[in-house]
Motif scaffolding. Structure first.
Motif, short mmCIF file in Angstrom:
data_model
loop_
_atom_site.label_atom_id
_atom_site.label_comp_id
_atom_site.label_asym_id
_atom_site.label_seq_id
_atom_site.Cartn_x
_atom_site.Cartn_y
_atom_site.Cartn_z
N PHE A 100 44.26 46.84 48.97
CA PHE A 100 43.50 45.66 48.59
C PHE A 100 44.43 44.47 48.82
O PHE A 100 45.60 44.51 48.47
N ILE A 101 43.91 43.41 49.42
CA ILE A 101 44.68 42.20 49.64
C ILE A 101 44.02 41.09 48.83
O ILE A 101 42.83 40.81 49.00
N GLY A 102 44.78 40.49 47.95
CA GLY A 102 44.25 39.44 47.10
C GLY A 102 43.10 39.90 46.23
O GLY A 102 42.18 39.13 45.95
N GLY A 103 43.10 41.14 45.83
CA GLY A 103 42.06 41.67 44.95
C GLY A 103 40.81 42.17 45.66
O GLY A 103 39.88 42.63 45.02
N GLN A 104 40.80 42.12 46.99
CA GLN A 104 39.64 42.55 47.77
C GLN A 104 40.02 43.73 48.67
O GLN A 104 41.12 43.75 49.24
N PRO A 105 39.12 44.70 48.84
CA PRO A 105 39.45 45.84 49.72
C PRO A 105 39.68 45.38 51.16
O PRO A 105 38.93 44.56 51.68
N ALA A 106 40.72 45.92 51.77
CA ALA A 106 41.06 45.55 53.14
C ALA A 106 40.50 46.55 54.15
O ALA A 106 40.55 46.31 55.34
N GLU A 107 39.98 47.66 53.66
CA GLU A 107 39.45 48.69 54.55
C GLU A 107 38.35 49.47 53.84
O GLU A 107 38.24 49.44 52.62
N GLN A 108 37.55 50.16 54.61
CA GLN A 108 36.40 50.86 54.05
C GLN A 108 36.70 52.29 53.65
O GLN A 108 36.27 52.75 52.61
N GLU A 109 37.42 53.02 54.48
CA GLU A 109 37.67 54.43 54.25
C GLU A 109 39.03 54.66 53.61
O GLU A 109 40.02 54.05 54.02
N PRO A 110 39.12 55.54 52.61
CA PRO A 110 40.42 55.85 52.01
C PRO A 110 41.33 56.59 52.99
O PRO A 110 40.87 57.34 53.84
N TYR A 111 42.60 56.34 52.86
CA TYR A 111 43.63 56.95 53.68
C TYR A 111 44.14 58.17 52.93
O TYR A 111 44.34 58.11 51.72
#
Length: 158
Positions: A100-111
């Motif tokens: 998460f960057i700045g409190g927002q998800p940066a990607e859709q799928e978990p790594y």
């Protein structure tokens, strides 16, 4: 003249039993530590326990935004041409994790691997054309749509 109540061997045995009992009592009062997340830039590594963690269970919805927005976490200094390596304990990778960057998800799928590398420049770009000097990055452990743990770091430009 003083008379000993116990022989030397019995005193040592009693002392050993007392020490073991005290150690067991101390250990029973300890909590299990949270898994660690690590950020590495060049040869500098910073690791941290979770800012929010509920012993492997979902974090309450009411706490998630506070964890993502308010807790600053440890700071790592980076240059724009550095590679930032994010690493997690294997138990975090089993569930999956995302940034998460700045409190927002940066990607859709978990790594689901234990580490990954991302260029530092990806964290300091802005749509307004003015890049920030600091960026808050959170590693978030997920299980389906539930958030299990949040580790927060601050990336600061050198």
């Amino acid at each position: 003249m003083t008379v000993a109540f116990f022989s030397g061997k019995r005193r040592r045995t009693a002392a050993t039993i007392g020490a073991v009992s005290a150690a067991l009592l101390t250990l029973s009062a300890c909590e299990k530590p949270t898994p660690l997340a690590t950020v590495t830039v060049g040869t500098e590594s910073v690791n941290s326990e979770a800012a929010c963690y509920n012993d492997g269970k979902a974090i309450k919805e009411s706490l998630i935004q506070d964890c993502l927005n308010e807790k600053a976490g440890k700071t790592v200094k980076v240059a724009l041409d550095d590679k930032i390596r994010f690493g997690v304990d294997p138990e975090i990778a089993e569930n999956g994790w995302t940034l998460f960057i700045g409190g927002q998800p940066a990607e859709q799928e978990p790594y689901t691997k234990t580490y990954r590398s991302i260029p530092a420049s990806a964290f300091f770009t802005s749509q307004t054309g003015q890049a920030p000097d600091k960026t808050k990055v959170s590693i978030v452990e997920t299980s389906g749509k539930k958030l299990i743990g949040i580790w927060t770091f601050t990336l600061e430009k050198k």
